[in-house]
Structure formats: C-alpha cells, structure tokens
Design an enzyme around this catalytic site. Structure first.
Site, PDB file in Angstrom:
ATOM      1  N   ARG A 141       0.896  -1.248   0.149  1.00 16.87           N
ATOM      2  CA  ARG A 141      -0.128  -0.040  -0.080  1.00 16.87           C
ATOM      3  C   ARG A 141       0.727   1.448  -0.074  1.00 16.87           C
ATOM      4  O   ARG A 141       0.466   2.201  -0.508  1.00 16.87           O
ATOM      5  CB  ARG A 141      -0.922   0.105   1.075  1.00 16.87           C
TER       6      ARG A 141
ATOM      7  N   ASN B 219       2.284  24.689  12.039  1.00 21.87           N
ATOM      8  CA  ASN B 219       2.340  25.710  10.973  1.00 21.87           C
ATOM      9  C   ASN B 219       2.747  24.970   9.567  1.00 21.87           C
ATOM     10  O   ASN B 219       3.585  24.049   9.751  1.00 21.87           O
ATOM     11  CB  ASN B 219       3.286  26.871  11.276  1.00 21.87           C
TER      12      ASN B 219
ATOM     13  N   HIS C  24      14.607  33.414  13.396  1.00 17.39           N
ATOM     14  CA  HIS C  24      13.636  33.641  14.307  1.00 17.39           C
ATOM     15  C   HIS C  24      13.717  33.390  15.769  1.00 17.39           C
ATOM     16  O   HIS C  24      14.227  32.033  15.622  1.00 17.39           O
ATOM     17  CB  HIS C  24      12.476  33.342  13.826  1.00 17.39           C
TER      18      HIS C  24
ATOM     19  N   LYS D 203      10.007  23.932  18.701  1.00 19.71           N
ATOM     20  CA  LYS D 203       9.625  23.610  17.364  1.00 19.71           C
ATOM     21  C   LYS D 203      10.267  22.337  16.982  1.00 19.71           C
ATOM     22  O   LYS D 203      11.205  21.640  17.265  1.00 19.71           O
ATOM     23  CB  LYS D 203      10.136  24.488  16.142  1.00 19.71           C
TER      24      LYS D 203
ATOM     25  N   HIS E 237      16.132  30.181  14.862  1.00 21.03           N
ATOM     26  CA  HIS E 237      16.030  29.044  13.974  1.00 21.03           C
ATOM     27  C   HIS E 237      15.688  29.684  12.574  1.00 21.03           C
ATOM     28  O   HIS E 237      15.051  30.827  12.306  1.00 21.03           O
ATOM     29  CB  HIS E 237      14.660  28.277  14.188  1.00 21.03           C
TER      30      HIS E 237
ATOM     31  N   TYR F 272       5.767  22.512  10.928  1.00 22.68           N
ATOM     32  CA  TYR F 272       6.163  22.459  12.173  1.00 22.68           C
ATOM     33  C   TYR F 272       5.524  22.540  13.131  1.00 22.68           C
ATOM     34  O   TYR F 272       4.319  23.212  13.086  1.00 22.68           O
ATOM     35  CB  TYR F 272       7.343  23.536  12.282  1.00 22.68           C
TER      36      TYR F 272
ATOM     37  N   LYS G 109      11.967  42.278   6.806  1.00 26.07           N
ATOM     38  CA  LYS G 109      12.260  41.961   8.209  1.00 26.07           C
ATOM     39  C   LYS G 109      13.536  41.131   8.546  1.00 26.07           C
ATOM     40  O   LYS G 109      14.227  41.418   9.432  1.00 26.07           O
ATOM     41  CB  LYS G 109      10.797  41.366   8.719  1.00 26.07           C
ATOM     42  N   ASP G 110      13.491  40.154   7.660  1.00 24.66           N
ATOM     43  CA  ASP G 110      14.646  39.207   8.192  1.00 24.66           C
ATOM     44  C   ASP G 110      15.831  39.539   7.558  1.00 24.66           C
ATOM     45  O   ASP G 110      16.915  39.250   8.302  1.00 24.66           O
ATOM     46  CB  ASP G 110      14.562  37.797   7.403  1.00 24.66           C
TER      47      ASP G 110
END
Length: 181
Positions: free
Chosen positions: A23, A48, A62, A72, A119, A132, A167-168
């Site tokens: 299967r 998420n 982050h 996470k 991360h 995650y 932003k990053d």
C-alpha cells in the site's frame, strides 16, 4: 523514531522509521512517550506550514523571547532545505554555536529545536513545503531575530540568497544588540 543528539545541547535530529507494504508506507512523526523519554517537549499548541516557491529563499533567523519561548519540531515534506539553529541560551555550553541540517522529502528527518534557539532555513530546491509543530502561541511582541549573515555567527549558507523578507534582512547584528531570550 530514532533520536540523534546534535552538537548543540538539547537539540535533536529525528529519523522516522517507515514501515512499508504494497500500500505504501507508514511512520510516526510524534510520540508523546518517546519524546518524554528523551526529555523533550510533549505539548504543542499549533502546527504551521511554510511554502516557498524558489530555491535560495531564506526564512529566519527567528526566536521568541521568554516567557513565550517555543519549541519547534521542523519537517520538510516537499523539496529540500538547510535548517540552521543557533543556541541563544547564555548559560548553555553551546551558546551562540550553530548547526545546519538538511531536511528533505526523501530523508524525512525532523529537527527538534529547543526553547532559547534561533531558527531559520534556506530552500535548496524550488517548490518547498515545510511543516512544524510549535509549543507556544505566536506572540508578535516577543519576536526577535538574528541576521542570517552575521559575521559573529559565520553561518555558511550553501547558496546565494535569492529571496528574503525585508524584516529578516534587517535583524540587528549581534554586536549591535546583544541577544535577549
């Protein structure tokens, strides 16, 4: 699941143990008892997903400050990423050290990222999907980040960055703002 210690205190690389037949295959991606036996978080409040269209996309680095720090469990379900974590815990023997892990749809590995870590990841292929588990609700006022190109960290990204959020790209260097988690 097979749990592999990393060079960073409390972070784990998790290999799935697929069981197959005509299967297809089946594997557990989370087991409360096995996580608890390794001293890992067992309570997650949300799951998420992130979709990136292009190879070279960078998301991160982050973190969430206390008391909203989060664990996470990261998994790449389509395509491939280099996932990088940085230990931001000033009392840790691996403080400000980082390690990178290739997670992809073929190896099905997961990365357990403890509280107090920054991360981020870079896509190694087009059309990437990452999912995650997260142990705490996202709190915008507790959000922080590190520059992906901070010379103090000297993270060796495998590709040039093709896409990154404003932003990053604007997180402060460690010499500008000491990390506070």
């Amino acid at each position: 699941m097979i749990f592999h210690e990393t060079t960073l205190k409390d972070a784990w690389l998790i290999e799935l143990q697929p069981r197959g037949d005509d299967r297809g295959m089946f594997a557990r991606t989370f087991c409360r008892d096995e996580f608890a036996a390794h001293g890992m978080e067992t309570n997650y409040v949300q799951q998420n997903m992130s979709v990136s269209a292009f190879k070279g996309t960078l998301r991160g680095m982050h973190f969430q400050r206390q008391p909203h720090a989060e664990v996470k469990v990261i998994r790449c379900v389509r395509g491939a990423i280099l996932d990088v974590i940085v230990d931001m815990r000033s009392d840790s023997p691996s403080y400000l050290k980082h390690e990178g892990f290739e997670l992809n749809a073929q190896n099905r590995r997961q990365l357990y990222v403890p509280r107090g870590f920054a991360h981020g990841f870079m896509t190694l292929s087009d059309d990437v999907e990452v999912t995650y588990l997260v142990s705490a609700p996202y709190t915008p006022t507790a959000e922080g980040g590190l520059r992906y190109d901070d010379p103090k960290l000297a993270i060796s990204w495998p590709l040039d960055v093709t896409t990154i959020s404003d932003k990053d790209a604007a997180w402060p260097f460690l010499t500008e703002t000491p990390p506070a988690i």
